[in-house]
Design a protein around this motif. Structure first.
Motif, PDB file in Angstrom:
ATOM      1  N   UNK A 310       0.827  -1.196   0.000  1.00 51.59           N
ATOM      2  CA  UNK A 310       0.000   0.000   0.000  1.00 51.59           C
ATOM      3  C   UNK A 310       0.867   1.254   0.000  1.00 51.59           C
ATOM      4  N   UNK A 311       0.511   2.211  -0.846  1.00 51.95           N
ATOM      5  CA  UNK A 311       1.229   3.474  -0.918  1.00 51.95           C
ATOM      6  C   UNK A 311       2.288   3.549  -2.001  1.00 51.95           C
ATOM      7  N   UNK A 312       2.668   2.406  -2.571  1.00 52.97           N
ATOM      8  CA  UNK A 312       3.657   2.430  -3.655  1.00 52.97           C
ATOM      9  C   UNK A 312       3.058   3.054  -4.910  1.00 52.97           C
ATOM     10  N   UNK A 313       3.903   3.704  -5.692  1.00 56.93           N
ATOM     11  CA  UNK A 313       3.460   4.355  -6.919  1.00 56.93           C
ATOM     12  C   UNK A 313       4.202   3.779  -8.125  1.00 56.93           C
ATOM     13  N   UNK A 320      -0.602   7.482 -16.977  1.00 56.25           N
ATOM     14  CA  UNK A 320       0.014   8.244 -15.907  1.00 56.25           C
ATOM     15  C   UNK A 320       0.316   7.421 -14.668  1.00 56.25           C
ATOM     16  N   UNK A 321       0.377   8.099 -13.536  1.00 51.13           N
ATOM     17  CA  UNK A 321       0.815   7.470 -12.284  1.00 51.13           C
ATOM     18  C   UNK A 321      -0.362   6.929 -11.477  1.00 51.13           C
ATOM     19  N   UNK A 327      -5.115  -3.590   0.510  1.00 55.79           N
ATOM     20  CA  UNK A 327      -5.257  -4.971   0.030  1.00 55.79           C
ATOM     21  C   UNK A 327      -4.717  -5.152  -1.386  1.00 55.79           C
ATOM     22  N   UNK A 328      -3.715  -4.351  -1.749  1.00 51.78           N
ATOM     23  CA  UNK A 328      -3.093  -4.507  -3.055  1.00 51.78           C
ATOM     24  C   UNK A 328      -4.016  -4.182  -4.211  1.00 51.78           C
ATOM     25  N   UNK A 329      -4.859  -3.159  -4.030  1.00 52.18           N
ATOM     26  CA  UNK A 329      -5.815  -2.770  -5.066  1.00 52.18           C
ATOM     27  C   UNK A 329      -5.378  -1.482  -5.746  1.00 52.18           C
ATOM     28  N   UNK A 330      -5.468  -1.465  -7.067  1.00 49.98           N
ATOM     29  CA  UNK A 330      -5.202  -0.268  -7.856  1.00 49.98           C
ATOM     30  C   UNK A 330      -6.491   0.099  -8.581  1.00 49.98           C
ATOM     31  N   UNK A 331      -6.961   1.311  -8.383  1.00 50.68           N
ATOM     32  CA  UNK A 331      -8.249   1.743  -8.940  1.00 50.68           C
ATOM     33  C   UNK A 331      -8.066   2.480 -10.258  1.00 50.68           C
TER      34      UNK A 331
END
Length: 348
Positions: A310-313, A320-321, A327-331
């Protein structure tokens, strides 16, 4: 705003569509620590495993999204999967991909539990697992690329059917995909929560049926809903196969214009039904962007750019970024509403 940016990207990407192993030789690459330069390795084997192949939605997400991304970072793209969506149908494909040395497996799960064992074995063998569209249990994958929040999808579906039916309300039904589909079930539960709000007190959910993401079965289930519920005023079908099949049935029946339809569909599937008055509005994200993001996320994992915390970019090409959430989710972003005023601007 992020939502506005995503819609703009979806428009640009959609218009563009109308004109248009081991890891590297050095090995699979351990992503236990993030890469300092943020670059994605070339030569990564990235395999997409949809719920079913030859499905228009996944044709777009995988071949017009995932494949484009893989070509951008000079990887090796492939797509494989079952011809019918079922809970255990994906297991043998996962095992094969693992044996072939896939660095990234991007999978849309037919069931949150059934493929967990196979996925974890693939991870032990060195593959990074990214779920997209439909998730597994969090412990069975490295990241989940969420097309939109369940709450956001539920809200737009209920609003669209309410607006289409009008203030008098009435009976509505849901035509879903498979009974075990993680995403569908989450959306349906949130739709029920949304229907409990005072502003939707005149809408009554009377049935939920399953077309198994099969065109003919979905058509028959739509037909069956009207036979079973003669006072039905609306159908919500949060699946691209189901909403198109229901649109085909309603447009050729005496229920056209009397029973409202909305759901999650692609513009190319739904244009005719919008223009002939069968559908007033429907929603979706750009599935090509979903596949594109899944590929970049998987490559970032396999290259050690991120670990899934969580928090990694990480950067996802033209989109883009993005930031890894809980829970390892990217929206990906918010759903977009298509109607007669904008549907011709899209081609996917």
């Amino acid at each position: 705003m992020r939502a506005a940016r995503l819609v703009a990207v979806a428009v640009a990407a959609a218009l563009a569509f109308s004109t248009t192993a081991c890891a590297e030789d050095s090995g699979t690459g351990d992503s236990g620590t993030a890469a300092s330069d943020g670059t994605v390795k070339s030569g990564l084997k990235v395999a997409f495993l949809p719920k079913q192949v030859n499905n228009p939605y996944f044709d777009t997400s995988d071949n017009k999204g995932g494949k484009v991304a893989v070509e951008e970072f000079k990887g090796v793209y492939s797509e494989t999967g079952p011809s019918e969506a079922s809970p255990s149908a994906q297991v043998s494909y996962i095992n094969t991909l693992s044996q072939q040395g896939a660095n990234v497996i991007a999978v849309s799960a037919n069931d949150k539990d059934a493929i967990c064992g196979a996925l974890n074995e693939a991870r032990k063998a060195g593959a990074k697992v990214v779920t997209y569209d439909s998730d597994t249990k969090p412990e069975c994958r490295d990241l989940f690329i969420n097309q939109a929040t369940s709450e956001g999808i539920a809200k737009i579906q209920i609003k669209l059917i309410s607006d289409a039916i009008g203030p008098d309300g009435g009976e509505i039904a849901i035509l879903s995909a498979t009974a075990n589909a993680t995403n569908q079930n989450a959306w349906i539960e949130m739709m029920k929560t949304e229907l409990a709000k005072p502003e939707y007190s005149k809408l009554k959910l009377v049935d939920t049926v399953y077309g198994d993401d099969d065109d003919q079965k979905s058509f028959q289930e739509a037909q069956g809903l009207l036979a079973k519920h003669p006072n039905l005023k609306g159908i919500i079908s949060p699946t691209t196969v189901g909403v198109a099949a229901a649109g085909r049935y309603l447009s050729g029946s005496t229920y056209k214009g009397k029973v409202q339809l909305t759901g999650l569909g692609t513009p190319n599937q739904m244009k005719a039904y919008v223009k002939d008055g069968t559908v007033k509005a429907f929603a979706l994200w750009n599935p090509a962007d979903l596949g594109y993001l899944a590929a970049w996320a998987g490559a970032s994992l396999a290259s050690g750019v991120i670990t899934g915390k969580e928090g990694e970019k990480f950067k996802a090409g033209k989109l883009g970024e993005f930031t890894v959430g809980k829970d390892g989710t990217v929206l990906l972003g918010d759903p977009f509403t298509f109607n007669a005023g904008n549907v011709d601007q899209f081609n996917f």
